[in-house]
Design an enzyme around this catalytic site. Structure first.
Site, mmCIF file in Angstrom:
data_model
loop_
_atom_site.group_PDB
_atom_site.id
_atom_site.type_symbol
_atom_site.label_atom_id
_atom_site.label_comp_id
_atom_site.label_asym_id
_atom_site.label_seq_id
_atom_site.Cartn_x
_atom_site.Cartn_y
_atom_site.Cartn_z
ATOM 1 N N THR A 112 0.810 -1.217 0.000
ATOM 2 C CA THR A 112 0.000 0.000 0.000
ATOM 3 C C THR A 112 0.849 1.276 0.000
ATOM 4 O OG1 THR A 112 -0.173 -0.095 2.395
ATOM 5 C CG2 THR A 112 -1.967 -1.093 1.152
ATOM 6 N N GLY A 113 2.167 1.116 0.129
ATOM 7 C CA GLY A 113 3.052 2.282 0.056
ATOM 8 C C GLY A 113 3.178 2.771 -1.375
ATOM 9 N N LYS A 129 -4.114 -3.169 7.126
ATOM 10 C CA LYS A 129 -4.875 -2.916 5.897
ATOM 11 C C LYS A 129 -5.392 -4.209 5.266
ATOM 12 C CE LYS A 129 -2.930 1.568 5.210
ATOM 13 N NZ LYS A 129 -1.861 2.371 4.617
ATOM 14 N N ILE A 154 14.189 -4.840 -1.805
ATOM 15 C CA ILE A 154 14.538 -3.685 -2.627
ATOM 16 C C ILE A 154 15.045 -2.540 -1.744
ATOM 17 C CG2 ILE A 154 13.609 -1.987 -4.290
ATOM 18 C CD1 ILE A 154 13.558 -4.904 -5.314
ATOM 19 N N GLU A 213 16.558 0.357 0.369
ATOM 20 C CA GLU A 213 17.920 0.887 0.324
ATOM 21 C C GLU A 213 18.251 1.551 1.652
ATOM 22 O OE1 GLU A 213 18.404 3.639 -2.891
ATOM 23 O OE2 GLU A 213 20.343 4.345 -2.146
ATOM 24 N N TYR A 242 21.176 -2.426 -16.528
ATOM 25 C CA TYR A 242 20.259 -2.132 -17.634
ATOM 26 C C TYR A 242 21.051 -1.767 -18.890
ATOM 27 C CZ TYR A 242 17.389 -1.256 -13.462
ATOM 28 O OH TYR A 242 16.784 -1.334 -12.236
ATOM 29 N N GLU A 299 32.002 -4.565 -8.990
ATOM 30 C CA GLU A 299 32.486 -3.217 -8.693
ATOM 31 C C GLU A 299 33.479 -3.297 -7.542
ATOM 32 O OE1 GLU A 299 28.641 -1.397 -8.030
ATOM 33 O OE2 GLU A 299 28.830 -1.558 -5.877
ATOM 34 N N HIS A 323 27.157 3.084 -3.320
ATOM 35 C CA HIS A 323 26.784 1.846 -2.639
ATOM 36 C C HIS A 323 27.558 1.731 -1.328
ATOM 37 C CE1 HIS A 323 25.647 -0.124 -6.734
ATOM 38 N NE2 HIS A 323 24.641 0.554 -6.208
#
Lengths: 380, 293
Positions: free
Chosen positions: B17-18, B43, B96, B98, B159, B209, B247
């Site tokens: 719901t965020g 919720k 996900i 961060e 990507y 990296e 990072h």
């Protein structure tokens, strides 16, 4: 985030580590005043956020009040690896029979806090690590149990070979582990941990770094931050949702994504240029971020040209282009810019930029070459 | 086949719901990912984009049989969300979020290993098996079904490379963004083993990296265990020591974790390292031509 030795000692004391008494002084006058109350030998230590102080002459033993004042006069204002010494610590000196090393780090491989301990402590610990790694004992700590008594004692025995001293050392290591976890540290080092002729153990120097991602729950640690000018810029960028690191070159870079930003710097170097910075503006076409980013880049006097490198994923390139145009109109800077857009709707985005008369390219290599060319025109 | 996720994946979205959770749930669904449930404490009973919302992961798993979850909650709550998924029997968790503190991840990885839960991330863009399941924030349209496995510590650089592969008509089996944090879930070696055992993967691209020694370990593993060709790129060759490059994990400390050491390790393992990302499709073609010759 880094802190000074005197700040690390404060944290150590708070957690009950044996640290000799000390006084922080900002001037020769303060040293004179502090020494008026002291009879003991002291060590005068430069407080700078960089290693190698001792070798640079920033640490001096003073047997008398006068020696301490003279040492402070020499050390204050001294330059150590680009850092000016603005503070000295007067720490009570202790007699040293033997020096040890005890440190904690977060180890990526074992996914644990790892204790490192050695009977070969002192300034050359990095040499020991490089040349004789077997002399450094490494022990990954289970986060669910912490450093258990028997484990700490066994490491203590390896260092001291005497159960009484091993027990003392074990307590010190366990306290160090507790403070490491509770303060969200990334490094907590006691070097050296000292054994005196009367069989006492002292932590006479300390180094601590902290996890930037955890500062939100460490207000006391964050309050210890003393940033220099470059770091203030980096912190300011962070507050605006940007990730910025200043470098020494003349080509400013603005990129979305950390990996791509590093690859962009590498590319500039590969084609014979020098990147002026690392700058990740994150994902989104928000013009305000571009404005903030451009302001940071143009405030660096070395920057002669800017390379903007955006890969449009979810954020489409035409949206990015509109954001860029709006931002550049707002700033009205004369800085030569090359824009590289690739990914979703790249053609539309590039067409919009061309209409505006901005130099655009499709590949990173072309962008790097063009940016270098623009910077050379500016320099000549 | 493919690795980790496919058309049988039943996805649960934690934090649906965020703002981010809702946005990306919609995108993943549009891509064709089978999203069976979402969670958001308090919720339960709501419906987001046709997806039923539950109060807890355990309830969602019981009602829908969800086997994979994706986490969009803010960093301070990410550790708890990962553990909730693990204790509810979720097999694969993709985080996900961060900015998760390292101490949180040390605690979390220790517990989920005992529970047998796999984790990708945190601070990662997720993973995709093209045409089957998109689990993350990756832009689905640049991917193409095929036989190249790809894993990376970064997002947009991934990507960039995928886009080049697709344009060179080299599709992908599964692409995994493992994230840029120092302490994270599955890493190169775990994934290399999966790619090696996946009949659909013919070759692997490893995008690394600076920071840590995961690339060096991967190089050692490749030399010993991989029969499939591997090609690499390392970002951060110009990064100075002691500075964190975005990072949390990308930092060179006292001479270790440099790009130079990583490139040397790959050279020793006979893994070509691209000087710039655009060389990757060519290097792959060379390698594959040798295998097929």
């Amino acid at each position: 985030m880094k802190i000074h030795e005197y700040q690390a000692r404060e944290i150590f004391k708070k957690y009950g580590l044996p640290v000799p008494n000390d006084v922080l002084c900002h001037s020769v006058e303060e040293v004179e005043k502090a020494m008026a109350k002291k009879d003991d030998m002291v060590v005068v230590k430069a407080q700078v956020l960089v290693g190698g102080r001792g070798k640079a002459g920033g640490v001096k033993l003073a047997k008398t009040k006068q020696e301490a004042v003279d040492a402070a006069r020499q050390i204050l204002g001294m330059d150590i690896k680009g850092f000016t010494v603005e503070k000295v610590l007067l720490a009570d000196a202790v007699d040293i029979e033997k020096e040890f090393y005890v440190g904690l780090i977060n180890d990526r491989n074992t996914k644990s806090v790892t204790l490192m301990a050695s009977a070969e402590g002192g300034v050359e610990i990095e040499e020991v690590a490089k040349n004789t790694p077997e002399l450094i004992h490494k022990f990954p700590i289970d986060p669910l149990t912490g450093l258990l008594d028997f484990q700490a004692r066994a490491i203590g025995m390896k260092l001291f070979g005497d159960v009484k001293l091993a027990r003392k050392a074990a307590g010190i290591m366990q306290k160090l582990y507790t403070l490491f976890v509770e303060t969200d540290a990334t490094i907590a080092e006691v070097n050296p941990l000292v054994l005196t002729p009367d069989q006492k153990i002292w932590a006479i120097d300390g180094k601590m770094n902290f996890d930037d991602n955890a500062l939100y729950r460490q207000p006391e640690i964050e309050a210890m931050r003393e940033a220099d000018e470059d770091e203030l810029k980096e912190i300011d960028a962070h507050e605006k949702g940007l990730s910025y690191v200043k470098l020494d070159g003349n080509i400013g870079c603005m990129v979305n994504g950390a990996g791509l930003a590093m690859a962009t710097m590498d590319m500039i170097k590969l084609y014979g240029g020098e990147p002026a910075n690392f700058l990740d503006i994150g994902g989104s076409s928000n013009p305000q971020k571009v404005v903030d980013a451009m302001n940071i880049l143009t405030s660096d006097k070395n920057v002669k040209a800017v390379m903007i490198n955006i890969f449009g994923g979810i954020t489409r390139c035409d949206d990015v282009a509109r954001g860029l145009i709006e931002a550049l109109d707002t700033i009205g800077s004369k800085m030569p810019i090359v824009v590289r857009l690739s990914g979703t709707n790249a053609e539309e985005g590039l067409a919009l930029l061309k209409e505006k008369g901005l130099p655009t390219v499709q590949t990173m290599s072309e962008a790097a070459k063009k940016a270098i060319e623009l910077s050379r025109i500016q320099e000549s | 086949m493919s690795i980790l996720v496919n058309k049988d994946t039943k996805l649960l979205v934690q934090g649906i719901t965020g703002r981010d959770g809702q946005f990306h749930a919609g995108r993943m669904k549009a891509y064709g990912t089978n999203i069976v449930a979402g969670t958001s404490p308090g919720k339960g009973g709501q419906v987001v984009d046709g997806i039923p919302v539950f109060d807890t992961v355990a309830e969602a798993v019981q009602a829908t049989g969800a086997n994979t979850s994706i986490i969009f909650v803010p960093a301070p709550f990410a550790a708890d969300a990962i553990l909730e998924a693990s204790y509810a029997g979720i097999e694969l968790v993709v985080a996900i979020s961060e900015g998760v503190p390292i101490q949180d991840m040390i605690r979390v990885t220790s517990v989920i290993e005992r529970n047998g839960t796999k984790l990708i991330g945190p601070n990662c863009p997720g993973l995709i098996t093209p045409d089957e399941a998109l689990i993350g924030i990756l832009p689905g349209m640049i991917f193409k079904k095929g036989n190249i496995g790809l894993m990376s510590r970064s997002g947009t650089l991934t990507y960039e490379v995928v886009n080049m592969l697709t344009k060179s008509d080299m599709g992908q089996s599964t692409v995994v963004g493992i994230g840029g944090d120092p302490v994270a879930g599955l890493y190169y070696i775990d994934l290399l083993e999966m790619y090696e055992n996946d009949p659909e993967t013919e070759a692997v691209v490893l995008i690394g990296e600076i920071g840590g020694d995961a690339e060096e370990q991967a190089a050692e593993y490749i030399a010993k265990h991989m029969t499939k060709p591997v090609v690499s790129f390392i970002a951060g060759q110009t990064a100075p020591p002691g500075k964190r490059m975005g990072h949390a994990g990308a930092i060179i400390s006292s001479g270790s974790g440099t790009a130079e050491e990583k490139i040397k390790a790959f050279a020793k393992a006979n893994v070509p390292v691209a000087k710039e990302p655009s060389e990757i499709p060519g290097l792959l073609k060379e390698k594959l031509a040798k295998v097929n010759a």
